[in-house]
Write an enzyme that holds these catalytic residues in place. Structure first.
Site, PDB file in Angstrom:
ATOM      1  N   CYS A 185      28.431  76.482  -3.448  1.00  0.00           N
ATOM      2  CA  CYS A 185      27.167  76.297  -4.154  1.00  0.00           C
ATOM      3  C   CYS A 185      26.438  77.645  -4.305  1.00  0.00           C
ATOM      4  O   CYS A 185      26.942  78.534  -4.969  1.00  0.00           O
ATOM      5  CB  CYS A 185      26.305  75.239  -3.471  1.00  0.00           C
TER       6      CYS A 185
ATOM      7  N   HIS B 170      29.844  70.906  -4.108  1.00  0.00           N
ATOM      8  CA  HIS B 170      29.897  70.787  -2.655  1.00  0.00           C
ATOM      9  C   HIS B 170      31.143  70.000  -2.254  1.00  0.00           C
ATOM     10  O   HIS B 170      31.110  68.762  -2.251  1.00  0.00           O
ATOM     11  CB  HIS B 170      28.657  70.050  -2.128  1.00  0.00           C
TER      12      HIS B 170
ATOM     13  N   GLU C 144      32.288  69.554   0.661  1.00  0.00           N
ATOM     14  CA  GLU C 144      32.008  68.848   1.917  1.00  0.00           C
ATOM     15  C   GLU C 144      31.217  67.555   1.681  1.00  0.00           C
ATOM     16  O   GLU C 144      31.065  66.749   2.594  1.00  0.00           O
ATOM     17  CB  GLU C 144      31.266  69.760   2.894  1.00  0.00           C
TER      18      GLU C 144
END
Length: 215
Positions: free
Chosen positions: A83, A195, A197
Site C-alpha cells: 500500500c 493489501h 494481508e
C-alpha cells in the site's frame, strides 16, 4: 529446512498485526522491529504502509528506513512494500501535506497521483491484470484483491536499458476510473498497492509466494 526470517519494519505506520499474522500463517518467522542489524540480516523485509504518504515517509526516515532499504537492495536482499509502503518506493507524491513536500525513496521513477474517479477512496475488491510470467502472483493472477487508497501511480516509465540490464520489471495493473499500477516485481524489490494481508486466500497465496522465494 528453517523457516524464512522476515522483519516487518516498525516505523509507526499503524496496525500491522494482520501483516504479521499473514506472514506467520504461511510459515515465516516474523519480527516487528526497526533494529538495523535485524533489518539488514533478515531473509526478507516487509514494509507496511497505512494512511498519509507524507507521514509514512517521515516515519521511514525517522528510523533510517530509507538507508536500510537501499543497503538491502544493493545486496539483492528481498523487500516487499504494501500500500503506502509501495507508494513510498516512487520518486514523489502529490498528496497534500501541511508540512510541505516530502519526496519518496526514489527506488522507481514516477509520481503518486490522486485517482480521477467519481468515488474515492478506492475501497474494496478489484481484479488485477498480471503479466504472464509473474512470480509474485503465480496462481492468483486472475483473482480479486482488497484495495484502500485515493492515490496511485498511473504510469510506469522504468524500462530495461543498457547491455547489462537483464531484469525486466513485471508490472501488474488494476483500474478505478483509470488504470493504475497494482503491483511491481523488480529484482529484489516487490510491492503491491493492494493489501494482500487483507485479501483472503488469494492474498495469503501471494504472501506465501514471496516467503517461499526467500528460501
Amino acid at each position: 529446512m528453517n523457516a524464512p526470517d522476515v522483519v516487518v519494519l516498525d516505523y509507526g505506520s499503524g496496525n500491522v498485526r494482520s501483516a504479521v499474522r499473514a506472514l506467520e500463517h504461511v510459515g515465516a518467522r516474523v519480527t516487528l522491529t526497526a533494529d538495523e542489524h535485524r533489518v539488514l540480516e533478515a531473509d526478507g523485509l516487509f514494509v507496511p504502509g497505512v494512511g498519509n504518504f507524507h507521514a509514512c515517509l517521515r516515519g521511514l526516515r525517522a528510523v533510517d528506513g530509507h538507508r536500510l532499504i537501499d543497503i538491502r537492495l544493493a545486496g539483492a536482499r528481498p523487500v516487499l512494500g504494501i500500500c503506502v509502503g509501495m507508494q513510498a518506493m516512487f520518486e514523489a507524491s502529490v498528496e497534500p501535506s501541511t508540512q510541505g513536500a516530502v519526496p519518496g525513496l526514489d527506488q522507481w521513477p514516477g509520481t503518486v497521483e490522486r485517482l480521477p474517479a467519481a468515488v474515492v477512496p478506492h475501497m474494496g475488491w478489484s481484479r488485477v491484470q498480471a503479466p504472464a510470467d509473474t512470480a509474485l502472483l503465480a496462481g492468483v493472477a486472475d483473482e480479486r484483491f482488497y484495495f484502500v487508497h485515493s492515490y496511485a501511480v498511473r504510469e510506469w516509465t522504468l524500462q530495461p536499458h543498457g547491455p547489462f540490464e537483464v531484469v525486466t520489471p513485471k508490472v501488474t495493473w488494476a483500474e478505478h476510473g483509470v488504470p493504475f499500477v497494482a503491483a511491481v516485481e523488480n529484482g529484489p524489490l516487490s510491492a503491491t498497492q493492494f493489501h494482500p494481508e487483507k485479501s483472503g486466500e488469494a492474498g495469503l497465496h501471494l504472501v506465501e509466494n514471496w516467503v517461499r522465494s526467500l528460501r
